[in-house]
Design a protein around this motif. Sequence first.
Motif, PDB file in Angstrom:
ATOM      1  N   ASP A 192      -5.240   4.527  -3.289  1.00 51.66           N
ATOM      2  CA  ASP A 192      -6.585   5.086  -3.422  1.00 51.66           C
ATOM      3  C   ASP A 192      -6.436   6.589  -3.592  1.00 51.66           C
TER       4      ASP A 192
ATOM      5  N   LEU B 166     -13.586   5.616  -9.276  1.00 52.51           N
ATOM      6  CA  LEU B 166     -12.187   5.190  -9.302  1.00 52.51           C
ATOM      7  C   LEU B 166     -11.947   4.124 -10.369  1.00 52.51           C
TER       8      LEU B 166
ATOM      9  N   SER C 163      -8.406   8.979  -3.942  1.00 53.86           N
ATOM     10  CA  SER C 163      -9.357   9.849  -3.245  1.00 53.86           C
ATOM     11  C   SER C 163      -8.864  10.242  -1.871  1.00 53.86           C
TER      12      SER C 163
ATOM     13  N   HIS D 179       0.826  -1.197   0.000  1.00 46.86           N
ATOM     14  CA  HIS D 179       0.000   0.000   0.000  1.00 46.86           C
ATOM     15  C   HIS D 179       0.866   1.255   0.000  1.00 46.86           C
TER      16      HIS D 179
ATOM     17  N   ALA E  17     -16.481   3.972  -5.763  1.00 46.38           N
ATOM     18  CA  ALA E  17     -15.682   2.914  -6.380  1.00 46.38           C
ATOM     19  C   ALA E  17     -15.828   2.950  -7.896  1.00 46.38           C
TER      20      ALA E  17
ATOM     21  N   ALA F 276      -7.095   1.484  -6.110  1.00 47.52           N
ATOM     22  CA  ALA F 276      -7.983   0.732  -5.225  1.00 47.52           C
ATOM     23  C   ALA F 276      -9.078   1.625  -4.661  1.00 47.52           C
ATOM     24  N   ALA F 277     -10.278   1.099  -4.613  1.00 44.20           N
ATOM     25  CA  ALA F 277     -11.387   1.761  -3.948  1.00 44.20           C
ATOM     26  C   ALA F 277     -11.410   1.356  -2.476  1.00 44.20           C
ATOM     27  N   ASN F 278     -12.190   2.089  -1.708  1.00 44.15           N
ATOM     28  CA  ASN F 278     -12.294   1.883  -0.267  1.00 44.15           C
ATOM     29  C   ASN F 278     -13.679   1.334   0.043  1.00 44.15           C
TER      30      ASN F 278
END
Length: 348
Positions: free
Chosen positions: A101, A152, A103, A16, A149, A139-141
């Motif tokens: 991510d 993204l 965002s 990550h 999502a 990656a989305a959360n």
Amino acid sequence: MRPLISALPKAHLHLHFTGSMRHSTLLELAERDGIRLPAALVEEWPPQLTAADEKGWFRFQRLYDTARSVLRTEDDVRRLVREAAEDDAADGSIWTEIQVDPSGYAATFGGITAFTDLVLDAVRDASRATGLGMSVVIAANRTRHPLDARTLARLAAQYAGRGVHGFGLSNDERRGDTASFGPAFAIAERAGLQLVPHGGELRGPDHVRQCLTHLHPDRLGHGVRAAEDRRLLDELAQQGVALEVCPASNIALGVYQTFEEVPVRELMAAGLDVALGADDPLLFGTRLAGQYALLRAAQDFSDAELADLARRSLRAAHAPDDVKATGLRGIDAWLSTATEPTHDRMKA
């Protein structure tokens, strides 16, 4: 005489973005901007963590968010990526996939598109400087709305083949409805992206099946709980779904109590490609080579087994064929060469 783990060519597929930061860099950037860090990120580092309940996960996420807050400038981002590449190359990675991510950084860096451009440029620079092959997973959360999502996924699709190769879903897998993220993964699938959601760590085999049904993964982030269901292991093997297994984070978050329990051999015996990953070395205190060293020490993995793991990591990677071929030759050479006895260091 056992060869150095850091000399074993391998791929790193579960890393990550903020979690890849060096601890020393976190401290330096926080001091620069007068950011007060909690004791768990300073004198008590690496922190004592658990995710056995919502409170434990909240503490983990709060520490991650605090670490992310020290990234204030473009140079900070470039430094993080360069140092992550340097550390992975030193650990023997020849191909690293870093997951982000956008965002979570958009407010500081001018939006998700501008931040993605910055990360991809930093990855290109770091790859040239270190010789390490690199690519990006957006990656989305799963704690956010599924419509986020989809946004993204469309962003990832715009960059498909231009530094972004995959689309993922991260954060506490006990949150959100997995099926509701299916439309986002359908967008990414149509764009030809690899689908790499998290699943089967904090939740058991049933959640892995939900991921298979609704998200159509090429790989699963973690996936270790699949070992609890033999039929599920067969399904994963038949579908060619690889697993990104992160032993240090499994222990830190309370999935298993001891390193002996992490079922890497069982997953391999089922015919699955298993790629060891460091997940968030900033919070778990152990980088890529440390994951291999843990299995060597705690489960008495032979050099042949470690070489097999490295081969499987390359098979599961999105790396070009020539990178994989070079890595496979290097693994054979590693296995045939003994070095002076030494202790592999689990780097922070």
